[in-house]
Scaffold this active site. Structure first.
Site, short mmCIF file in Angstrom:
data_model
loop_
_atom_site.label_atom_id
_atom_site.label_comp_id
_atom_site.label_asym_id
_atom_site.label_seq_id
_atom_site.Cartn_x
_atom_site.Cartn_y
_atom_site.Cartn_z
CG ASP A 197 -60.33 64.27 84.37
OD1 ASP A 197 -59.59 63.98 85.33
OD2 ASP A 197 -60.57 63.49 83.44
CG HIS A 274 -57.24 61.33 85.81
ND1 HIS A 274 -58.47 61.70 85.29
CD2 HIS A 274 -57.15 59.99 85.61
CE1 HIS A 274 -59.08 60.64 84.79
NE2 HIS A 274 -58.30 59.58 84.98
CB SER A 695 -59.30 57.61 82.52
OG SER A 695 -60.12 57.72 83.63
#
Length: 917
Positions: A197, A274, A695
């Site tokens: 990520d 994120h 996600s």
């Protein structure tokens, strides 16, 4: 290939021009058309333009993950498991020797193909691929490499993009899976989840080790990884036991000149948010208070709160490249992670045979070493064949909603209630952040959490004394100030008198402050229209509208999904609640929006010329921060990508394979947020954020895999995969069939309908049941190779070059023969028989009886109809499917084996009848 993180369907990125003051809307449309034509010209130019580019070059020969030794090369096997484990050791002397040999072969290919100094080698991959990446000056060099006899393929690097306070409760973890593993403090013990990520913020309270846990993390023998220390932002101590390792990979994005030193950070530190968010969903510590804008939204926990996190930063604020992702996957496999969570995907659709692209083959090799790979399905729904995850060896995860929602009620003076989404916060109510901490109680965990929150708010509030904060009751609450009713004003009525009529509708979207009359708007609730210029612009549009309304001193903002000549006329639009600086609501229902606008028009007094004489429509907006738990859930979100997938995109042949595999919560998910996180502007500077996307669904499943693997450490990857799918639920919490927003069978005509397997896969994850599935369907590396050998347009040599393995299939074999827990036939002509082998993983004997639900137009017979298996025994089951009628579309059914010891094993059946014989 450009890859992208998969955050949520309402991205911050926009496809809009910077409209200047005075430019008419028609001119704006002309400019937009010109931009589209320019974009088309760029696409036509394509990848063959003479400009530097990075390429992934795959070389013949096995990588470490599948190398079984070679007398000719005088290297010993690197793929055999170490005695007493089910995993190879890629840190051994034999592995180092063979890896060096492969790297040397890569250099040899370059030297024999290209002039010295005309290329820049970026990576050598040796664990999950025998491949390298190289930056070339033009496409002609790529052709030279492609002609080398040792080269399998040459692919241009791809750009990728990024594709919880309540979900543990919604998944019944506190009463189900966690007690089986002796509570959340042990759930995930000994497991390592590799997060590919945007990195991590190691200072976040969700990942701190020593003080938060009364049982500190110890040494983990199987771990072979390390920690990349960068004193500026990832100092020594960032890897602390909870975060067991961290590395970053940026050579690919740097070679593409897309690395931004200001916010990308050349370290494992997360400058985006994120990666911190997804890591906390998978394995964040348990019981961490979620405080945003001073309001306490509850406590958060990862699915496997005791699991370790291994960080592989492979993607950045503006995307990332396949070359870096492959490097991260290669390293994660070498390091010995148990699970890999990948919340990213390509910006381009797969071409050719998707299962044979470099990414999917690398994932196959990773799985062959005992790693379970969990991958986001994509956020391109609701239309069919929008999946971004293909291989049967990986778990492809779609997104569903949980039963929690945040509603912002807009109440009119005549007591009509319009339900919107949004999470407005006006002021900073710090009191609630401390109320739950109870300063009369003490424990190491609570003390540590208190200190963390106080440190955070001491900085935010410039040293306000604790007692003044904790007992303050004078700050205003979210929503408009009660009991005042505020006048409404529609944006088109709030413009300056010199605004052209042609531009009025365009300015009604409230993206430009200049044309508004601030005096008219002051202390009123401003109503603006909503439109998405592209699928990713909603968040930016809302942010701009809030800025405009705030600058005008509006009392609140209402965004209307009003069908017009400019809107997309969406039947169902939703927005994540965002903590804006003033009360804000989005009315997603176009009928409700029209009704509210009609209420305004009927109450507003105008003269004969249409000029407003008096505003009389009044409303108030309620606090939306208190969660409600009333939704019919789980339910597949509209943005979640749908099946089926293609076996070969060139011939448009649909695969005999079900995707997605299952769904997990991915809508409005609270998770940790990086201190410098800028991925979602509404949460900049906060410690937590709420976002949506596959996600967010993916790390939920990665955490579940860690729990199942902890419970059953000797199970194969396919057994774990099977356990999640055969126990998945097809009904919601009210025992009704799971629904899908805009089901893929009719996405343009049905707002909400029954979910098909191409929407929901096998169903919604059932964590507790997955730990005791009864039966499993197992496959191994050779089975997957045989599957590849049966795909249309694929020959044995292609498979051998890609995998190093030989096809071992009988004449007439089909890809539907793969022993997976589903049956999918994309072209049933007459009759077909498929076989499945099931294994009893229960610790005792059990008798099973099958129940068949036939797809429309298909007769299904199963043999045997019942059987008894002792522990660890297996049996082959034959399933005959006979076409009885054509429908021109897939129809669906199921097989359910019910055991006399309480197990229920379900597999979906999806069939498209091509011809009845």
């Amino acid at each position: 290939m450009l890859l992208s993180k998969r955050p949520r369907r309402c991205n911050k990125s926009t496809f809009r021009m910077g409209f200047r003051e005075g430019v008419t809307f028609m001119n704006s449309l002309m400019l937009l058309s010109m931009c589209i034509m320019m974009l088309a010209a760029m696409v036509v130019a394509g990848p063959h333009a003479k400009s530097p580019a990075v390429y992934v070059v795959r070389v013949k020969g096995s990588p470490l993950s599948t190398f079984r030794g070679s007398p000719d090369l005088q290297f010993t096997s690197t793929a055999h498991p170490v005695q007493g484990t089910n995993r190879p050791d890629f840190s051994s002397e034999a592995a180092h020797a063979y890896a060096n040999h492969l790297s040397g072969r890569h250099d040899m290919v370059l030297e024999e193909s290209l002039k010295s100094g005309s290329f820049q080698k970026i990576y050598s991959y040796t664990t999950v691929l025998n491949a390298f990446t190289v930056k070339l000056t033009d496409h002609e060099q790529a052709k030279l490499l492609e002609s080398h006899p040792h080269v399998v393929s040459v692919e241009r690097d791809q750009l990728l993009q990024k594709s919880t306070t309540h979900t543990p409760q919604f998944l019944n973890l506190p009463k189900g899976a966690w007690p089986v593993l002796n509570g959340p403090e042990n759930a995930g013990e000994g497991m390592v989840i590799g997060m590919l990520d945007t990195g991590i913020d190691p200072a976040h309270v969700s990942f701190r080790d020593k003080k938060l846990w009364s049982k500190p993390y110890g040494h983990l023998n199987k771990w072979k990884g390390g920690c990349e220390v960068v004193e500026e932002n990832f100092p020594a101590g960032s890897c602390n036991g909870k975060v067991i390792g961290a590395k970053y990979f940026a050579r690919g994005i740097m070679a593409a000149d897309m690395f931004n030193e200001t916010y990308d950070f050349a370290s494992p530190f997360d400058g985006d948010g994120h990666g911190t968010h997804t890591s906390s969903i998978a394995a964040g510590s348990s019981g961490v208070p979620v405080v945003v804008k001073g309001y306490n939204y509850g406590t958060a926990s990862g699915i496997a709160p005791r699991a370790r996190i291994a960080v592989y930063k492979v993607i950045y604020r503006d995307g990332g490249f396949l070359s870096d992702v492959l490097a991260g996957l290669d390293q994660a496999t070498h390091d010995g992670v148990d699970v890999v969570s990948i919340s990213l995907g390509s910006t381009n659709s797969a071409s050719g045979v998707p299962c044979l692209n470099s990414f999917d083959v690398a994932l196959l090799f990773a799985v062959s070493t005992g790693i379970v790979v969990v991958h986001a399905a994509g956020n391109s729904g609701p239309y069919p064949s929008t999946m971004n995850s293909y291989g049967p060896w990986i778990i492809s995860v779609g997104a569903s909603i949980s039963d929690r929602t945040y509603e912002n009620h807009v109440i009119t003076r005549n007591n009509h209630d319009y339900i919107g989404t949004g999470s407005p916060v006006k002021g900073q109510e710090i009191e609630s952040a401390f109320r739950m901490l109870n300063f009369n109680q003490s424990s190491p965990e609570l003390d540590y959490i208190r200190v963390s929150i106080l440190e955070h708010y001491n900085g935010v509030m410039c040293g306000v004394k604790l007692n003044a904060v904790a007992h303050s009751t004078s700050l205003p609450a979210a929503g408009t100030r009660p009991p005042i009713w505020y006048h409404l004003i529609y944006a088109e009525d709030a413009l300056n008198n010199d605004t052209e009529d042609l531009d009025a509708e365009f300015y009604s979207y409230c993206q430009n402050l200049a044309p508004f009359n601030a005096t008219l708007v002051r202390n009123k609730v401003l109503m603006c229209n909503f439109v998405e210029y592209s699928g990713n612009s909603a968040a930016a549009e809302f942010e701009n509208a809030v800025k405009v309304a705030t600058s005008l001193n509006a009392a609140g903002l209402i965004m209307l999904n009003k069908a017009s000549s400019l809107s997309m006329k969406l039947q169902r639009v939703s927005m994540d609640p965002v903590p804006y600086s003033l009360p804000t609501a989005f009315i997603p229902d176009s009928d409700g929006a029209s009704e509210l606008l009609n209420f305004y028009n009927t109450r507003t007094k105008r003269d004969s010329q249409g000029n407003i004489v008096r505003f009389k429509a009044r409303v108030k907006m309620n606090d939306s921060r208190q969660a409600l738990f009333k939704l019919e859930a789980p339910r597949v979100t509209s943005f979640s990508s749908r099946g089926p997938v293609y076996a070969n995109t060139i011939t448009s042949v649909v695969a005999d394979l079900l995707k997605p595999d299952l769904v997990a919560p991915g809508n409005e998910i609270w998770g940790a947020w990086a201190q410098n996180g800028i991925d979602v502007t509404g949460f900049v500077g906060e410690s937590f954020a709420m976002i949506s996307g596959t996600s967010m669904a993916t790390p939920h499943i990665a955490g579940v895999v860690a729990l199942v693997k902890q419970k059953h450490p000797t199970w194969s990857t396919s057994a774990i995969h099977s356990a999640l799918l055969t126990t998945a639920s097809t009904v919601d919490k009210w025992n009704k069939t799971i629904l899908a927003e805009q089901p893929s069978a009719s996405p343009t005509t049905t707002a909400l309908g029954p979910a098909s397997p191409f929407d929901v896969g096998s169903g919604a994850v059932n964590v507790t049941a997955s730990m005791d599935p009864g039966l499993v369907f197992e496959t191994d590396f050779q089975d997957y190779v045989n599957f590849l050998c049966t795909l249309p347009g694929v020959d044995a040599n292609t498979v051998q070059d890609s995998t190093g393995a030989t096809c071992n299939v009988v004449a007439g074999a089909r890809s539907s023969d793969l022993n997976v827990p589903s049956i999918t036939i994309a072209n049933l002509v007459g009759k077909r028989e498929v076989k499945r082998t099931v294994k009893n993983v229960f610790d005792g004997a059990e008798k099973y009886t099958v129940a068949v639900t036939e797809p429309t137009g298909v007769a299904v017979n199963v043999h045997p109809t019942s059987f008894t298996l002792r522990a660890s025994e297996s049996i082959a089951v034959s399933v005959s499917l006979q076409a009885t009628g054509t429908n021109g579309a897939f129809t669906f059914g199921s097989l359910v084996w019910t055991g006399d010891r309480g197990h229920s094993v379900r597999i979906p059946v999806s069939v498209l009848v091509g011809e009845v014989l």
